[in-house]
Design an enzyme around this catalytic site. Structure first.
Site, short mmCIF file in Angstrom:
data_model
loop_
_atom_site.label_atom_id
_atom_site.label_comp_id
_atom_site.label_asym_id
_atom_site.label_seq_id
_atom_site.Cartn_x
_atom_site.Cartn_y
_atom_site.Cartn_z
N SER A 180 48.04 62.28 25.87
CA SER A 180 47.51 61.11 26.58
C SER A 180 46.94 60.09 25.60
O SER A 180 47.63 59.65 24.68
CB SER A 180 46.48 61.56 27.62
OG SER A 180 46.21 60.54 28.54
N ASP A 393 55.82 61.66 35.27
CA ASP A 393 54.51 61.09 34.93
C ASP A 393 54.58 59.56 35.03
O ASP A 393 55.36 58.93 34.32
CB ASP A 393 54.14 61.52 33.50
CG ASP A 393 52.90 60.82 32.95
OD1 ASP A 393 52.14 60.23 33.74
OD2 ASP A 393 52.70 60.89 31.73
N HIS A 449 51.63 64.48 34.07
CA HIS A 449 50.68 64.10 33.02
C HIS A 449 49.51 65.10 33.04
O HIS A 449 48.67 65.06 33.91
CB HIS A 449 50.14 62.70 33.30
CG HIS A 449 49.38 62.09 32.17
ND1 HIS A 449 49.98 61.35 31.18
CD2 HIS A 449 48.06 62.10 31.85
CE1 HIS A 449 49.08 60.93 30.32
NE2 HIS A 449 47.91 61.38 30.71
#
Length: 472
Positions: A180, A393, A449
C-alpha cells in the site's frame, strides 16, 4: 568450529557493538495470550532508537524463518497507511499467527497458526513506522512531526542498527518490502541504503538483493486516475459514461478543471455508480456506518478512498446482515490493547495511549507525490524487484501499477502469461530486465487490497518461488 565467514563478520562488527551508543532493547517471546502452549517459532520484539538523540523509538516484531534462518532471506516489512501497525500486516496478511475467528469472542480473541505464513520461507522484521504507528513512540512531542523523506531516513537507520545488533544476519539476502502506502517510501529507503553501501558507510553494509511491493501506492496520477479506468473494465461504469468522462475530463479525473461543468457532471455520475462499492475488494460487501456523503458539485476523490475501518468499531455484526471483512479487524483492537498482551510483547508501559490498527491522526507530511524517479534510479542497480497487485483492488488498481511500470521503459524478458497454483490460474505475470536489474510484475486473481489477506495460499507460492529464483 565457527566458519571463517562467521569469524570475519564478528571481527567487522565487534568495534561497533563495543563503542556505539545505540538505544535498543530486545526480548524473546515464548508465549502469547490467546495462543495455547509455546510458540512454535522464534519471536523477538524490541525497540531501536533513531533520529536526533534517538528520541524516536521504533518498535518491531522479528520472526525467524521457520525453514533455514541461517541462509533464508531477511525481509524488512513495512505496512502501509501511513500509520498502519506492523501487527496488522503480521496478523492479517503474512505472519505466522492470526485470529481464530470461529472461536473468538469480541472480548477474548484467540490465536491460531497461519499455514500460509511467509515466515515459512524467510525471516521477517515487521516494523511499526513511522513514529506514532502501533507501539512506536517519541520521547518528545516534536519527534512526532514526520514525513515521507524523514520517515524513510529513520527506517534506513533502524535496519542498519538492527543488523549491528544481529550480526549473524549480515550475510543473509536482504529485501526491503511493504504494501500500500509503503510504495512511496520503500524505494527511498532502498536508495538511501544503497548510497550508504557504495560510499562505505559503517557498519558493514547489508547484503541488499532487492525489494518487494504489494498493491503499492506509487504515483498520485497513475494510481488514482486509474480507478475510473479499472471501474469501467470491471463493468461498474457503462461504456457511454466512461467515454464521456474520458472525453470531457481529458483523462484527468483526480484534479479536474473546476470550471469544466461537463467533466464535473460526469464525475458526479461516476461517484453515484461507485459510492456503494467496496474499494479494497470490489466483490465483497461494503460496510460503512457513516452517513452517505452529500451530493457535491465538485468531484471529491476521497469518495473513492478506502473507507475508515475504525468507523465500524461501535457496530456489532448484525446476525441477519452481510459478513464484512471489517469485522475481522475488531479483534486486533481488543487483543493489542489488552495490558496482558502488551506485557507479553514487552511494550514499554505508558508510551502510548491506545493501540490503533491504523493511526489516522499522525502529524505526517506527504513530501512525495510520486516515487517513480526513485524506482527509475533503482533500475540501475543489480537488484531484483517483485511487484504484485490484487486484480480486484480499486484502492490501488492494477491498471495504474502496470502503467507506471511500463513508463520505466524496461525491456520485457518474459512476456505476459498465467501462473498456476494447484493446476489453477492464480494470476498473470510479466518480467522486465535490463543488465542485472530484473522486475517481476504479478497479478493475483481474485485478490484485493492487499493480496495476501485474500489469497494467502497463492501469495505464499508466489513469494516462495520468487525468492528461490524459480519461474512463477
Amino acid at each position: 568450529m565457527a566458519s571463517f565467514s562467521s569469524y570475519i563478520t564478528f571481527v567487522l562488527v565487534l568495534p561497533f557493538l563495543l563503542f556505539s551508543n545505540v538505544s535498543m532493547s530486545q526480548s524473546i517471546i515464548k508465549t502469547l495470550p490467546g495462543f495455547s502452549g509455546d510458540l512454535p517459532f522464534k519471536l523477538e520484539t524490541g525497540y531501536i532508537g533513531v533520529g536526533e538523540s534517538e528520541r524516536v523509538q521504533l518498535f518491531y516484531y522479528f520472526i525467524e524463518s521457520e525453514r533455514n534462518p541461517k541462509d533464508d532471506p531477511l525481509v524488512l516489512w513495512l505496512t502501509g497507511g501511513p500509520g498502519c501497525s506492523a501487527l496488522s500486516g503480521l496478523i492479517y496478511e503474512i505472519g505466522p499467527f492470526t485470529f481464530n475467528y470461529a472461536n473468538s469472542s469480541g472480548y477474548k480473541p484467540t490465536l491460531m497458526l497461519n499455514p500460509y505464513s511467509w515466515t515459512k520461507v524467510a525471516s521477517f522484521i515487521f516494523l511499526d513506522q513511522p513514529v506514532g504507528t502501533g507501539f512506536s513512540y517519541s520521547t518528545t512531542s516534536d519527534g512526532y512531526y514526520i514525513g515521507d523523506i524523514s520517515s524513510a531516513a529513520q527506517t534506513s537507520e533502524f535496519i542498519r542498527k538492527w543488523l549491528m545488533n544481529h550480526p549473524e544476519f549480515l550475510t543473509n539476502p536482504l529485501y526491503i518490502a511493504g504494501d500500500s502506502y509503503s510504495g512511496m517510501t520503500v524505494p527511498v529507503i532502498l536508495q538511501d541504503l544503497s548510497n550508504g553501501t557504495e560510499i562505505g558507510q559503517q557498519p558493514p553494509p547489508p547484503n541488499i538483493q532487492g525489494y518487494i511491493l504489494g498493491n503499492p501506492f506509487t504515483d498520485v496520477k497513475y494510481d488514482l486516475n486509474s480507478r475510473i479506468i479499472f471501474a469501467h473494465r470491471k463493468a461498474l461504469l457503462s461504456n457511454s459514461l466512461y467515454q464521456s468522462t474520458k472525453r470531457n475530463c481529458n483523462g484527468e479525473y483526480m484534479r479536474p478543471d473546476p470550471t469544466n461543468a461537463a467533466c464535473l457532471s460526469d464525475l458526479q455520475a461516476v461517484t453515484t455508480c461507485l459510492n456503494k462499492i467496496n474499494n479494497p475488494q470490489v466483490l465483497e460487501p461494503k460496510c460503512n456506518t457513516l452517513s452517505p456523503k452529500p451530493k457535491r458539485s465538485m468531484w471529491d476523490h476521497s469518495s473513492l478512498a478506502e473507507s475508515s475501518l475504525d468507523a465500524v468499531l461501535s457496530t456489532p455484526k448484525a446476525a441477519d446482515g452481510p459478513w464484512c471483512r471489517n469485522y475481522n479487524y475488531l479483534l486486533s483492537y481488543t487483543w493489542a490493547n489488552d495490558k496482558t498482551v502488551q506485557r507479553a510483547l514487552h511494550v514499554r508501559k505508558g508510551t502510548i495511549k491506545e493501540w490503533e490498527r491504523c493511526n489516522t491522526s499522525l502529524c505526517y507530511g506527504h513530501d512525495l507525490i510520486s516515487s517513480i524517479d526513485y524506482e527509475r534510479n533503482l533500475t540501475k542497480k543489480n537488484y531484483r524487484a517483485l511487484i504484485y497487485s490484487g486484480d480486484h483492488d480499486m484502492v490501488i488498481p492494477y491498471v495504474g501499477t502496470q502503467e507506471w511500470i511500463e513508463s520505466l521503459g524496461l525491456p520485457v524478458s518474459n512476456d505476459w502469461k498465467p501462473w498456476y497454483v494447484d493446476g489453477q490460474v492464480a494470476g498473470y505475470t510479466v518480467t522486465y530486465a535490463e543488465k542485472k536489474y530484473t522486475l517481476t510484475y504479478v497479478t493475483v486473481k481474485g485478490a484485493g487490497h492487499t493480496a495476501p489477506e485474500y489469497k494467502p495460499k497463492e501469495c505464499l507460492a508466489m513469494i516462495d518461488r520468487w525468492f528461490a529464483h524459480f519461474p512463477l
